[in-house]
Scaffold this motif. Structure first.
Motif, short mmCIF file in Angstrom:
data_model
loop_
_atom_site.label_atom_id
_atom_site.label_comp_id
_atom_site.label_asym_id
_atom_site.label_seq_id
_atom_site.Cartn_x
_atom_site.Cartn_y
_atom_site.Cartn_z
N ALA A 122 0.73 -1.26 -0.05
CA ALA A 122 -0.54 -0.14 0.19
C ALA A 122 1.21 1.41 -0.02
N VAL A 123 0.36 2.67 -0.55
CA VAL A 123 1.15 3.67 -0.72
C VAL A 123 0.56 4.77 0.53
N VAL A 124 0.67 5.09 0.67
CA VAL A 124 -0.27 6.64 1.51
C VAL A 124 -0.19 7.40 1.14
N LEU A 125 -1.15 7.61 0.47
CA LEU A 125 -1.66 8.74 -0.36
C LEU A 125 -3.12 9.50 0.18
N GLN A 126 -2.91 10.16 1.21
CA GLN A 126 -4.03 10.26 2.70
C GLN A 126 -5.20 11.15 1.62
N GLY A 127 -5.21 11.97 1.18
CA GLY A 127 -5.94 12.36 0.08
C GLY A 127 -7.55 10.72 -0.20
N HIS A 128 -6.63 10.04 -0.39
CA HIS A 128 -8.16 8.81 -0.46
C HIS A 128 -8.74 8.13 0.76
N HIS A 129 -8.46 8.29 1.59
CA HIS A 129 -9.21 8.16 3.30
C HIS A 129 -9.65 10.03 3.92
N SER A 130 -9.74 10.59 3.62
CA SER A 130 -10.27 11.39 4.44
C SER A 130 -11.36 11.86 4.00
N PRO A 131 -12.34 11.60 4.96
CA PRO A 131 -13.39 11.93 5.33
C PRO A 131 -14.08 12.96 4.46
N SER A 132 -13.58 13.72 4.97
CA SER A 132 -14.35 15.41 3.79
C SER A 132 -14.47 15.02 2.14
N ALA A 133 -12.98 14.62 1.70
CA ALA A 133 -13.05 14.06 0.87
C ALA A 133 -13.93 12.99 0.15
N ARG A 134 -14.52 11.87 0.25
CA ARG A 134 -14.49 10.93 0.17
C ARG A 134 -15.97 11.33 -0.08
N PHE A 135 -16.99 12.20 1.20
CA PHE A 135 -18.13 12.34 1.33
C PHE A 135 -18.24 13.11 -0.25
N VAL A 136 -17.33 14.33 -0.35
CA VAL A 136 -17.80 14.95 -1.71
C VAL A 136 -17.65 13.98 -2.70
N VAL A 296 -19.68 16.77 7.58
CA VAL A 296 -18.66 15.99 7.26
C VAL A 296 -19.97 14.28 7.97
N PRO A 297 -20.45 13.67 8.07
CA PRO A 297 -21.41 12.87 8.47
C PRO A 297 -20.61 11.75 8.91
N ASP A 298 -20.71 11.54 10.33
CA ASP A 298 -19.62 10.47 11.65
C ASP A 298 -19.75 9.21 10.28
N THR A 299 -20.46 9.00 10.05
CA THR A 299 -20.05 7.75 8.99
C THR A 299 -18.96 7.82 8.64
N ARG A 301 -16.47 8.86 9.54
CA ARG A 301 -15.31 8.78 10.08
C ARG A 301 -15.39 7.12 10.76
N THR A 302 -13.95 6.05 10.56
CA THR A 302 -13.83 5.49 10.88
C THR A 302 -12.93 4.73 11.62
N VAL A 303 -11.35 5.65 12.10
CA VAL A 303 -10.57 5.16 12.85
C VAL A 303 -10.88 6.01 14.34
N PRO A 304 -10.69 5.33 15.36
CA PRO A 304 -10.83 5.40 16.88
C PRO A 304 -11.41 7.41 17.07
N ASN A 314 -6.57 10.30 8.62
CA ASN A 314 -6.27 9.36 7.69
C ASN A 314 -4.72 8.68 7.00
N ILE A 315 -3.92 8.21 8.82
CA ILE A 315 -3.42 7.07 7.96
C ILE A 315 -4.17 5.73 8.30
N ALA A 316 -4.82 6.05 10.07
CA ALA A 316 -4.82 5.18 10.68
C ALA A 316 -6.32 4.37 9.41
N ALA A 317 -6.84 5.62 8.95
CA ALA A 317 -8.27 5.00 7.85
C ALA A 317 -7.34 4.11 7.40
N LEU A 318 -5.91 4.43 5.86
CA LEU A 318 -5.15 3.77 5.82
C LEU A 318 -5.07 2.12 6.14
N TYR A 319 -4.52 1.87 7.43
CA TYR A 319 -4.22 0.78 7.67
C TYR A 319 -5.46 0.24 8.26
N GLN A 320 -6.62 0.69 8.91
CA GLN A 320 -7.50 -0.06 8.32
C GLN A 320 -7.87 -0.70 7.12
#
Length: 362
Positions: A122-136, A296-299, A301-304, A314-320
Motif C-alpha cells: 500500500a502507499v500513503v496518499l492521504q486524500g484517498h482516506h480523507s472523510p471530507s474528500a470521500r463525502f464530497v 461530514v456525516p460521522d459515518t 469517520r472510521t478511526v477511533p 487519514n493514515i489510520a484509515a489506510l491502516y484499517q
C-alpha cells in the motif's frame, strides 16, 4: 495481530504513522529503525516498541515483523521496499513510491510478483482516506450538483517553491531526490482532487522555476535550485469535465491552504480548509453547495475518536484498509499500482511542461 516495523521512525512517522498505529487494535508496533541507535532507542521508548535498530535490514529480517512501514526520504524508498518484498513482508510506503515513474514501475513489478506469496502493498496518499474528500466524492456521484462540468483547485505549496528553504529540506532542491513541490505537494493535492472528481485523462502543464538559487533559512547561504516553484495545469477528466490546477510555492507558513470549486450543471460546490492553512489531504473541509454548509456525516469517520484529525486519522484509515485487505487476501487501496498510475500522471505533467504538448494519462 499484525506486527509492524517502522523504518524512519524519528521523522514524519513520529507524528503520523506511530500515533495512528497506536490507536488501532489490529496492529502491534514491535520495531523501529532510524539512522542511528540513539534515536532508534528514543523512538522505541516513546512509542513502546520492543526492538530498536540502526539498520533497516535488521528490522526487516526480524521474525516479529510482519509489515514494514517505509517512511524515509523518497530516494531511500526503493532499497527498503525491495528488501521487505524479498523477505516476504507486507509493505506500506509513504508517497512518493519512488523517485520517478521508472523506479515506481520497477517497485510495482516486484510487488506484483510478491503478491502470489500473499504480500500486501500500500502507499500513503492521504486524500484517498480523507472523510471530507470521500463525502464530497459521494455528493458528486449522487448528482447533488448535477453533471460535473469543471473543477478548479488553487492550493499553497509552501514550504516548497519559495525564495527560502528550511535546512532539512535543502536536499529536495535536487530533482533526483524525488521530493519537491510537484512530487510532494501537487502529488498529494492531485490525488485528493481525483478522489473527489475522478481521474485525469489528459493534461497540459507549466512548471515555472522562479528561483534558481534559494536562501537556506536561518543562514546567509544560498544553494542552487533545479526544481519548480509552481505547478500549473489544465486537464480533462474521465467524466468529460475540465480541470484547472494551480499550486503556488512560497516560503510559508501557508495562509489559506486551498480552495476547491466543483461546478455542476445545477449547483456549485466549494471546499476550503475548516482550519485555515491546512493542506487539502490533511484536515477537515468547510463544504458548501450554493452557500449551504454541509457537515461530514460521522459515518465517514472510521478511526477511533482518540486519533487526532488530519494526517494521523487519514493514515489510520489506510491502516484499517490494509488490515482488512490482509484478512481478505486482496490488495488494499491505494496499492503500488495506484501509486504507479499517479507517478505516470506527474511524468505527463513534466513532459507537457517541457514540450508544450497535451499528454494522455495511461
Amino acid at each position: 495481530m499484525i506486527r509492524v516495523g517502522v523504518v524512519g521512525a524519528s521523522g514524519w512517522a513520529d507524528s503520523s504513522h506511530l500515533p495512528a498505529l497506536a490507536a488501532l487494535e489490529e496492529f502491534d508496533l514491535t520495531a523501529v529503525a532510524t539512522t542511528n541507535r540513539a534515536s532508534a532507542d528514543r523512538a522505541a521508548a516513546a512509542h513502546g516498541a520492543r526492538h530498536a535498530f540502526a539498520d533497516a535490514g535488521e528490522l526487516i529480517a526480524h521474525p516479529e515483523v510482519d509489515l514494514v512501514v517505509v517512511s524515509v526520504k523518497a530516494s531511500g524508498h526503493a532499497a527498503v521496499i525491495r528488501a521487505a518484498l524479498d523477505a516476504g513482508k507486507h509493505v506500506v510506503s509513504e508517497w512518493p513510491l519512488g523517485i520517478d515513474a521508472d523506479e515506481a514501475g520497477e517497485l510495482t513489478e516486484a510487488a506484483t510478483a510478491a503478491t502470489a506469496a500473499g504480500v500486501v502493498h500500500a502507499v500513503v496518499l492521504q486524500g484517498h482516506h480523507s472523510p471530507s474528500a470521500r463525502f464530497v466524492a459521494d455528493l458528486v456521484a449522487d448528482g447533488r450538483i448535477g453533471t460535473l462540468e469543471s473543477v478548479a483547485l488553487v492550493a499553497e505549496g509552501a514550504p516548497w517553491g519559495g525564495s527560502r528553504i528550511w535546512p532539512n529540506l535543502v536536499f529536495g532542491l535536487d530533482p533526483s531526490e524525488g521530493t519537491n513541490i510537484l512530487t510532494i505537494m501537487a502529488g498529494h493535492f492531485l490525488a485528493a482532487l481525483e478522489r473527489v472528481a475522478g481521474p485525469l485523462t489528459k493534461v497540459t502543464a507549466r512548471l515555472p522555476r522562479t528561483h534558481d538559487r534559494v536562501l537556506v533559512a536561518g543562514t546567509e547561504r544560498f544553494v542552487p535550485n533545479a526544481t519548480p516553484s509552481h505547478v500549473l495545469l489544465h486537464g480533462l477528466l474521465a467524466s468529460g469535465a475540465t480541470a484547472s490546477v494551480a499550486v503556488h510555492g512560497g516560503n510559508g507558513p501557508a495562509q489559506d491552504g486551498f480552495l476547491l470549486e466543483l461546478v455542476g450543471s445545477d449547483a456549485t460546490l466549494t471546499a476550503k480548509p475548516a482550519q485555515p492553512g491546512t493542506f487539502i489531504h490533511w484536515g477537515d473541509w468547510d463544504i458548501r453547495i450554493s452557500d449551504e454548509a454541509l457537515a461530514v456525516p460521522d459515518t465517514y469517520r472510521t478511526v477511533p475518536a482518540a486519533v487526532q484529525s488530519g494526517p494521523p486519522a487519514n493514515i489510520a484509515a489506510l491502516y484499517q484498509e490494509v488490515a482488512q485487505a490482509i484478512a481478505e487476501a486482496r490488495q488494499p487501496h491505494p496499492s503500488f499500482e495506484t501509486a504507479l498510475r499517479h507517478h505516470r500522471l506527474l511524468a505527463a505533467i513534466e513532459q507537457s511542461a517541457a514540450d508544450g504538448i497535451v499528454r494522455d494519462i495511461s
